[in-house]
Design a protein around this motif. Structure first.
Motif, PDB file in Angstrom:
ATOM      1  N   ILE A   1      -6.613  14.885   1.818  1.00  0.00           N
ATOM      2  CA  ILE A   1      -7.608  13.837   2.066  1.00  0.00           C
ATOM      3  C   ILE A   1      -7.415  13.204   3.447  1.00  0.00           C
ATOM      4  CG2 ILE A   1      -6.397  11.852   1.074  1.00  0.00           C
ATOM      5  CD1 ILE A   1      -9.839  12.421  -0.018  1.00  0.00           C
ATOM      6  N   VAL A   2      -6.224  13.383   4.016  1.00  0.00           N
ATOM      7  CA  VAL A   2      -5.939  12.838   5.341  1.00  0.00           C
ATOM      8  C   VAL A   2      -6.850  13.452   6.407  1.00  0.00           C
ATOM      9  CG1 VAL A   2      -4.123  14.409   6.143  1.00  0.00           C
ATOM     10  CG2 VAL A   2      -4.017  12.000   6.739  1.00  0.00           C
ATOM     11  N   TYR A   3      -7.456  14.589   6.125  1.00  0.00           N
ATOM     12  CA  TYR A   3      -8.372  15.219   7.074  1.00  0.00           C
ATOM     13  C   TYR A   3      -9.633  14.385   7.311  1.00  0.00           C
ATOM     14  CZ  TYR A   3      -5.435  19.364   6.900  1.00  0.00           C
ATOM     15  OH  TYR A   3      -4.376  20.231   6.987  1.00  0.00           O
ATOM     16  N   TYR A   4      -9.936  13.458   6.407  1.00  0.00           N
ATOM     17  CA  TYR A   4     -11.056  12.544   6.608  1.00  0.00           C
ATOM     18  C   TYR A   4     -10.737  11.487   7.673  1.00  0.00           C
ATOM     19  CZ  TYR A   4     -13.552  14.036   2.362  1.00  0.00           C
ATOM     20  OH  TYR A   4     -14.249  14.746   1.423  1.00  0.00           O
TER      21      TYR A   4
ATOM     22  N   LEU B   1     -12.579  -0.686  -6.383  1.00  0.00           N
ATOM     23  CA  LEU B   1     -11.774  -1.901  -6.230  1.00  0.00           C
ATOM     24  C   LEU B   1     -10.402  -1.566  -5.651  1.00  0.00           C
ATOM     25  CD1 LEU B   1     -11.324  -4.958  -6.653  1.00  0.00           C
ATOM     26  CD2 LEU B   1     -10.505  -4.398  -8.964  1.00  0.00           C
ATOM     27  N   LEU B   2      -9.774  -0.508  -6.147  1.00  0.00           N
ATOM     28  CA  LEU B   2      -8.458  -0.118  -5.627  1.00  0.00           C
ATOM     29  C   LEU B   2      -8.527   0.241  -4.144  1.00  0.00           C
ATOM     30  CD1 LEU B   2      -7.142   2.030  -8.610  1.00  0.00           C
ATOM     31  CD2 LEU B   2      -6.430  -0.279  -7.961  1.00  0.00           C
ATOM     32  N   TYR B   3      -9.571   0.971  -3.751  1.00  0.00           N
ATOM     33  CA  TYR B   3      -9.741   1.307  -2.331  1.00  0.00           C
ATOM     34  C   TYR B   3      -9.943   0.044  -1.495  1.00  0.00           C
ATOM     35  CZ  TYR B   3     -10.282   6.253  -3.514  1.00  0.00           C
ATOM     36  OH  TYR B   3     -10.070   7.532  -3.970  1.00  0.00           O
ATOM     37  N   SER B   4     -10.769  -0.877  -1.985  1.00  0.00           N
ATOM     38  CA  SER B   4     -11.028  -2.123  -1.262  1.00  0.00           C
ATOM     39  C   SER B   4      -9.769  -2.959  -1.101  1.00  0.00           C
ATOM     40  CB  SER B   4     -12.086  -2.959  -1.991  1.00  0.00           C
ATOM     41  OG  SER B   4     -13.333  -2.345  -1.927  1.00  0.00           O
ATOM     42  N   VAL B   5      -9.010  -3.075  -2.177  1.00  0.00           N
ATOM     43  CA  VAL B   5      -7.792  -3.885  -2.130  1.00  0.00           C
ATOM     44  C   VAL B   5      -6.771  -3.279  -1.168  1.00  0.00           C
ATOM     45  CG1 VAL B   5      -5.797  -4.668  -3.485  1.00  0.00           C
ATOM     46  CG2 VAL B   5      -8.111  -4.938  -4.395  1.00  0.00           C
ATOM     47  N   ALA B   6      -6.585  -1.964  -1.244  1.00  0.00           N
ATOM     48  CA  ALA B   6      -5.618  -1.304  -0.354  1.00  0.00           C
ATOM     49  C   ALA B   6      -6.005  -1.498   1.107  1.00  0.00           C
ATOM     50  CB  ALA B   6      -5.518   0.189  -0.686  1.00  0.00           C
ATOM     51  N   GLY B   7      -7.252  -1.223   1.421  1.00  0.00           N
ATOM     52  CA  GLY B   7      -7.707  -1.380   2.800  1.00  0.00           C
ATOM     53  C   GLY B   7      -7.731  -2.826   3.245  1.00  0.00           C
ATOM     54  N   GLY B   8      -8.210  -3.691   2.367  1.00  0.00           N
ATOM     55  CA  GLY B   8      -8.316  -5.113   2.694  1.00  0.00           C
ATOM     56  C   GLY B   8      -6.973  -5.769   2.939  1.00  0.00           C
ATOM     57  N   PHE B   9      -5.986  -5.439   2.126  1.00  0.00           N
ATOM     58  CA  PHE B   9      -4.652  -6.036   2.279  1.00  0.00           C
ATOM     59  C   PHE B   9      -4.044  -5.681   3.633  1.00  0.00           C
ATOM     60  CE2 PHE B   9      -0.027  -5.642   1.929  1.00  0.00           C
ATOM     61  CZ  PHE B   9       0.294  -6.964   1.658  1.00  0.00           C
ATOM     62  N   ILE B  10      -4.056  -4.402   3.950  1.00  0.00           N
ATOM     63  CA  ILE B  10      -3.470  -3.958   5.223  1.00  0.00           C
ATOM     64  C   ILE B  10      -4.244  -4.543   6.398  1.00  0.00           C
ATOM     65  CG2 ILE B  10      -3.078  -1.928   6.694  1.00  0.00           C
ATOM     66  CD1 ILE B  10      -2.443  -0.390   4.085  1.00  0.00           C
ATOM     67  N   SER B  11      -5.545  -4.549   6.291  1.00  0.00           N
ATOM     68  CA  SER B  11      -6.394  -5.055   7.359  1.00  0.00           C
ATOM     69  C   SER B  11      -6.148  -6.540   7.631  1.00  0.00           C
ATOM     70  CB  SER B  11      -7.861  -4.817   6.992  1.00  0.00           C
ATOM     71  OG  SER B  11      -8.713  -5.320   7.971  1.00  0.00           O
ATOM     72  N   ILE B  12      -6.158  -7.352   6.577  1.00  0.00           N
ATOM     73  CA  ILE B  12      -5.929  -8.806   6.742  1.00  0.00           C
ATOM     74  C   ILE B  12      -4.536  -9.055   7.306  1.00  0.00           C
ATOM     75  CG2 ILE B  12      -5.563 -10.955   5.473  1.00  0.00           C
ATOM     76  CD1 ILE B  12      -8.316 -10.782   5.149  1.00  0.00           C
ATOM     77  N   LEU B  13      -3.555  -8.338   6.808  1.00  0.00           N
ATOM     78  CA  LEU B  13      -2.184  -8.510   7.290  1.00  0.00           C
ATOM     79  C   LEU B  13      -2.098  -8.246   8.795  1.00  0.00           C
ATOM     80  CD1 LEU B  13       0.841  -8.991   6.650  1.00  0.00           C
ATOM     81  CD2 LEU B  13       1.010  -6.523   6.250  1.00  0.00           C
ATOM     82  N   LEU B  14      -2.602  -7.097   9.221  1.00  0.00           N
ATOM     83  CA  LEU B  14      -2.529  -6.756  10.649  1.00  0.00           C
ATOM     84  C   LEU B  14      -3.375  -7.692  11.511  1.00  0.00           C
ATOM     85  CD1 LEU B  14      -2.473  -2.864  10.775  1.00  0.00           C
ATOM     86  CD2 LEU B  14      -0.682  -4.446  11.463  1.00  0.00           C
TER      87      LEU B  14
ATOM     88  N   HIS C   1      -7.890  -0.619   7.775  1.00  0.00           N
ATOM     89  CA  HIS C   1      -8.558  -0.613   6.477  1.00  0.00           C
ATOM     90  C   HIS C   1      -8.749   0.829   6.004  1.00  0.00           C
ATOM     91  CE1 HIS C   1     -11.733  -1.191   3.460  1.00  0.00           C
ATOM     92  NE2 HIS C   1     -11.315  -2.441   3.399  1.00  0.00           N
ATOM     93  N   ASN C   2      -9.192   1.681   6.912  1.00  0.00           N
ATOM     94  CA  ASN C   2      -9.382   3.094   6.564  1.00  0.00           C
ATOM     95  C   ASN C   2      -8.067   3.790   6.258  1.00  0.00           C
ATOM     96  OD1 ASN C   2     -12.191   3.105   6.756  1.00  0.00           O
ATOM     97  ND2 ASN C   2     -12.113   3.393   8.961  1.00  0.00           N
ATOM     98  N   VAL C   3      -7.028   3.462   6.994  1.00  0.00           N
ATOM     99  CA  VAL C   3      -5.705   4.047   6.724  1.00  0.00           C
ATOM    100  C   VAL C   3      -5.248   3.649   5.321  1.00  0.00           C
ATOM    101  CG1 VAL C   3      -3.267   4.010   7.379  1.00  0.00           C
ATOM    102  CG2 VAL C   3      -5.022   4.250   9.147  1.00  0.00           C
ATOM    103  N   GLY C   4      -5.433   2.383   4.966  1.00  0.00           N
ATOM    104  CA  GLY C   4      -5.068   1.923   3.624  1.00  0.00           C
ATOM    105  C   GLY C   4      -5.840   2.664   2.547  1.00  0.00           C
ATOM    106  N   GLN C   5      -7.130   2.888   2.791  1.00  0.00           N
ATOM    107  CA  GLN C   5      -7.940   3.607   1.809  1.00  0.00           C
ATOM    108  C   GLN C   5      -7.509   5.064   1.678  1.00  0.00           C
ATOM    109  OE1 GLN C   5     -11.928   2.648   3.221  1.00  0.00           O
ATOM    110  NE2 GLN C   5     -12.159   1.296   1.460  1.00  0.00           N
ATOM    111  N   ILE C   6      -7.183   5.690   2.792  1.00  0.00           N
ATOM    112  CA  ILE C   6      -6.720   7.083   2.749  1.00  0.00           C
ATOM    113  C   ILE C   6      -5.388   7.167   2.002  1.00  0.00           C
ATOM    114  CG2 ILE C   6      -5.771   8.956   4.175  1.00  0.00           C
ATOM    115  CD1 ILE C   6      -8.805   8.981   4.092  1.00  0.00           C
ATOM    116  N   LEU C   7      -4.495   6.219   2.262  1.00  0.00           N
ATOM    117  CA  LEU C   7      -3.198   6.224   1.563  1.00  0.00           C
ATOM    118  C   LEU C   7      -3.369   6.094   0.054  1.00  0.00           C
ATOM    119  CD1 LEU C   7      -1.007   4.067   3.985  1.00  0.00           C
ATOM    120  CD2 LEU C   7      -0.857   6.536   3.593  1.00  0.00           C
TER     121      LEU C   7
END
Length: 161
Positions: free
Chosen positions: A130-133, A77-90, A113-119
């Motif tokens: 983990i940034v290597y992913y 859920l935390l990964y989804s929210v982080a990625g989803g928030f940034i993605s929808i905003l942009l 979305h992936n950047v948000g999940q990595i962060l």
């Protein structure tokens, strides 16, 4: 809110949730844990262009919570929210303030979305490595974002609401 609009949004939540489930059944491993195509984004992207960012964000948030309750765990859920928030905003900013194609907006949404999940992973795991992913995720996001953008573009033209 009208009954028609409420019914449409409820149907969109159900479709997005169903796509989340279908996506969870697809055996895919691209070298990065949790890599997915983003099928529910078909619905979110459709709403972003056919209605508004508010409806897209509400459906996205409810889909994330329901997916968490039915199939996931708190970390997912935390990964989804982080990625989803940034993605929808942009995607909201780009779809309203630029002349970029739908495919380009979708690609940027997928990458962000992936950047948000990595962060969030870097914060939760306290590991910058983990940034290597990210390069693998970005390449995959370009292809999946393009596919979602093209398919959504067709749906946006053909489905009248």
């Amino acid at each position: 809110m009208s009954t028609k609009k409420l019914t449409l949004l409820a149907a969109c939540i159900v479709v997005a949730l169903g796509l989340s489930y279908v996506e969870s059944l697809i055996p895919f491993f691209g070298g990065v844990p949790g890599m997915k195509v983003g099928l529910p984004n078909l619905v979110i992207f459709f709403l972003l262009y056919k209605m508004s960012w508010k409806e897209a964000a509400v459906v996205s948030a409810l889909r994330m919570v329901l997916t968490f309750l039915l199939f996931g765990n708190l970390i997912s859920l935390l990964y989804s929210v982080a990625g989803g928030f940034i993605s929808i905003l942009l995607m909201t900013i780009l779809s309203r303030k630029t002349k970029l194609s739908k495919a380009t907006v979708s690609i940027i949404g997928a990458v962000s979305h992936n950047v948000g999940q990595i962060l969030i992973a870097m914060l939760l795991l306290d590991a910058w490595q983990i940034v290597y992913y990210l390069p693998v995720l970005v390449v995959f996001a370009v292809f999946s974002g393009l596919a979602i953008g093209v398919i959504s573009g067709i749906l946006i033209k053909r489905i009248k609401i």
